[in-house]
Design a protein around this motif. Sequence first.
Motif, PDB file in Angstrom:
ATOM      1  N   LYS A  82       0.822  -1.207   0.000  1.00  0.00           N
ATOM      2  CA  LYS A  82       0.000   0.000   0.000  1.00  0.00           C
ATOM      3  C   LYS A  82       0.857   1.259   0.000  1.00  0.00           C
ATOM      4  O   LYS A  82       0.592   2.198  -0.770  1.00  0.00           O
ATOM      5  CB  LYS A  82      -0.910   0.001   1.229  1.00  0.00           C
ATOM      6  N   HIS A  83       1.860   1.305   0.846  1.00  0.00           N
ATOM      7  CA  HIS A  83       2.634   2.534   1.038  1.00  0.00           C
ATOM      8  C   HIS A  83       3.676   2.784  -0.054  1.00  0.00           C
ATOM      9  O   HIS A  83       4.026   3.943  -0.306  1.00  0.00           O
ATOM     10  CB  HIS A  83       3.306   2.511   2.412  1.00  0.00           C
ATOM     11  N   ARG A  84       4.128   1.738  -0.730  1.00  0.00           N
ATOM     12  CA  ARG A  84       5.251   1.926  -1.655  1.00  0.00           C
ATOM     13  C   ARG A  84       5.042   1.429  -3.076  1.00  0.00           C
ATOM     14  O   ARG A  84       5.797   1.803  -3.973  1.00  0.00           O
ATOM     15  CB  ARG A  84       6.506   1.235  -1.093  1.00  0.00           C
ATOM     16  N   ARG A 104       1.521   1.140   9.751  1.00  0.00           N
ATOM     17  CA  ARG A 104       2.778   1.352   9.044  1.00  0.00           C
ATOM     18  C   ARG A 104       3.493   0.013   8.982  1.00  0.00           C
ATOM     19  O   ARG A 104       3.539  -0.717   9.969  1.00  0.00           O
ATOM     20  CB  ARG A 104       3.654   2.366   9.785  1.00  0.00           C
TER      21      ARG A 104
END
Length: 246
Positions: free
Chosen positions: A157-159, A185
């Motif tokens: 999701k974050h990267r 996170r």
Amino acid sequence: MASAVLLNKGRYRARLAQSAPDVTAAQALRTLAFATDQTDRDDFDNTCAHVLIEDMRCGGQLVCCFRMLTMENGSEIGQSYSSQYYDLSALGEFSGRMVEMGRFCIHPDWSDPDILRVAWGAMTAFVDRNGVKMLFGCSSFAGTETEEYLDAFAMLKHRHLAPKRWLPRVKAPDVFRFASRLRRRPDAKKAMLRMPPLLRTYLLMGGWVSDHAVVDRHMNTLHVFTGLEIGAIPPARKRLLRAVAV
């Protein structure tokens, strides 16, 4: 006829299947690796090219295989295996040649990391020979429970989400919408440990994924759509791949 051999590297040879017995051998390895009750085969086997990686020190034992479906551009995306599970209409605008890579597996009795490197070297040789501009496919996590993969999904999701212009939309009835549901996170170490090796390699080359995972109970996997634009691979990574491919 062009040579069926894509590359020889150390003890391994990668080649294209040339006969019905070659395809049958690939199906048998898939059945073993995926631990299915019935032979792993489908209609896509008739239209795909099959790559076989053999251990020449063990009499040519088949230790890895995958298949490739070549499309001239995104207008053919609806003919792909992945389109059964994802709405890929956004990729219909892609203008270059595409290859869907699927049914990747390694013999459960072989754990040599060189096998994965040879597989990517073979793919690189095929991509270069055929002017391919995008690789894509479904990258699978073992099992259908999400709990043990939450850090990996948070990392995706974050990267690593797909660019909005190519983002697949939901089509399958049972999905895990990790991009909208997860608030954590990621723990980077845990994430990479739980990331499937094939997907990890895609990501190292600049690959991206869908914002949801499909729950495939037939194959007992969770899978994400994965895309890799060849032009976006970092130059240093391209040099490494081509060093293996020669």
